[in-house]
Design an enzyme around this catalytic site. Structure first.
Site, mmCIF file in Angstrom:
data_model
loop_
_atom_site.group_PDB
_atom_site.id
_atom_site.type_symbol
_atom_site.label_atom_id
_atom_site.label_comp_id
_atom_site.label_asym_id
_atom_site.label_seq_id
_atom_site.Cartn_x
_atom_site.Cartn_y
_atom_site.Cartn_z
ATOM 1 N N ASP A 1 0.857 -1.183 0.000
ATOM 2 C CA ASP A 1 0.000 0.000 0.000
ATOM 3 C C ASP A 1 0.891 1.231 0.000
ATOM 4 O OD1 ASP A 1 -1.938 1.974 0.442
ATOM 5 O OD2 ASP A 1 -3.096 0.704 1.806
ATOM 6 N N ARG B 1 -0.323 4.414 -0.250
ATOM 7 C CA ARG B 1 -1.112 5.612 0.051
ATOM 8 C C ARG B 1 -0.562 6.370 1.253
ATOM 9 N NH1 ARG B 1 -6.958 2.805 0.268
ATOM 10 N NH2 ARG B 1 -5.634 1.199 1.210
#
Length: 362
Positions: free
Chosen positions: A294, A296
């Site tokens: 991930d 983000r």
């Protein structure tokens, strides 16, 4: 007199150059290196770099290097030596895993194990931030004057790493009323960062009490799910269910964060989907591309909520990481509200991977 470019302006120019296939210069004191995004390499550009006289290196993240069985002597990355007779096809094959199963043998690959990896680490950070594959050609300059007339963008790696690690600051641009299917009492707020990056949005439902916990969701953009109704994920149903619940309760705020594909961008997300069609799960596909599970930055969500005047939230999420992030960045999550919708035959394995490998509570 017009002043020179700031570090932020230089970084954005460098991103644009890399996406165009133009080399960029990185500086560290008196030392310099030229970098080029591997996926944008052309025969002419590769020949130019090979003609600079030093050893050309292909920087790869540890995840991609592990896939290729290349040694990551620097821990987080590998500096693969580029043979003098290497062609563009060889470079792209190491950067892009699309043909890994058809042509698994890329080596033997030799990795540099001495000297510093600072330039290579900075090059990977910059290519990632440009939403390109995290793979970069890097060559140290023994004679900097060889590129003096090239008018390439040059930036210090210290300023680059500092700016890319900095928490994004967002300023409101405009807000306007927007009646929606979920509620007629909707308002959309647009926020813009000062660094030339993408805008993010807040959809406010009703008039949430700033003094109490607000029903909130941090929703990352998903073109395939939110717009096309993809059955490969649960994003579209989660978006609509969250807005519907906020409409039913009469108040809430949904942050629509432009971090497509867990932060890797739509093009790389489609590359990951292609790998999933070859049998890899969502985490394995990201790793084969060279990305983390991930990518983000959820600090953006915390900053937006604080800017809007909220300090307590009832968070609509199945992801405990989001709860921890908000609690660590100036907000208090009083309740995690489950959001279990959108399971299909096509996404059942994807959801199981999120639970098993990413800690989602499903």
């Amino acid at each position: 007199m017009i002043s020179g470019l700031t570090p932020v302006e230089l970084i954005n120019r460098a991103r644009a150059d890399l996406r165009l296939g133009v080399p960029v210069i990185l500086r560290d004191g008196s030392h310099m290196a030229v970098i080029l995004a591997a996926e944008m390499a052309t025969p002419a550009r590769l020949a130019e770099l090979q003609g600079l006289g030093s050893q050309l290196v292909l920087a790869l993240t540890r995840h991609r290097a592990d896939t290729l069985k290349a040694r990551s002597y620097d821990g987080d990355l590998a500096r693969v030596l580029v043979p003098a007779d290497a062609q563009v096809g060889w470079v792209r094959a190491l950067a892009d895993p699309a043909d890994d199963l058809r042509h698994p043998m890329k080596g033997p690959l030799l990795s540099e194990r001495t000297g510093t990896a600072d330039f290579h680490r900075a090059a990977l950070l910059l290519t990632k931030s440009a939403q390109l594959l995290p793979a970069a050609l890097v060559i140290s300059l023994n004679e900097p004057e060889m590129v003096e007339d090239a008018h390439l963008t040059a930036l210090p790696i210290a300023e680059l790493t500092t700016e890319l690690a900095r928490e994004t600051q967002l300023s409101p641009v405009v807000s306007a009323r927007l009646p929606m299917a979920a509620t007629k009492a909707g308002r959309v707020h647009i926020f813009r960062p000062p660094d030339g990056g993408v805008e993010h949005y807040a959809i406010e439902i009703g008039k949430p009490d700033r003094a109490g916990p607000v029903l909130a969701r941090l929703h990352s953009a998903c073109f395939t799910g939110d717009v096309l109704g993809s059955l490969k994920c649960d994003c579209g149903p989660q978006l609509q269910a969250a807005l519907t619940q906020m409409g039913d309760e009469g108040a809430g705020v949904l942050l629509y964060l432009n971090q497509e594909g867990r932060g890797i961008g739509l093009a790389n997300k489609m590359r990951a989907y292609s790998l999933q069609d070859q049998g890899f799960d969502t985490v394995e596909a990201n790793h084969r591309l060279g990305f983390e599970d991930d990518e983000r930055d959820f600090r953006i969500g915390a900053a937006l909520l604080r800017k809007m005047g909220f300090h307590q939230v009832r968070l609509l999420t199945n992801n405990p990481r989001k709860v921890d992030m908000l609690n660590d960045h100036g907000l208090r999550v009083t309740e995690r509200v489950p959001l279990r919708v959108g399971e299909t035959t096509e996404n059942r394995a994807y959801l199981a991977t999120k639970a098993a490998k990413s800690g989602h509570i499903l």
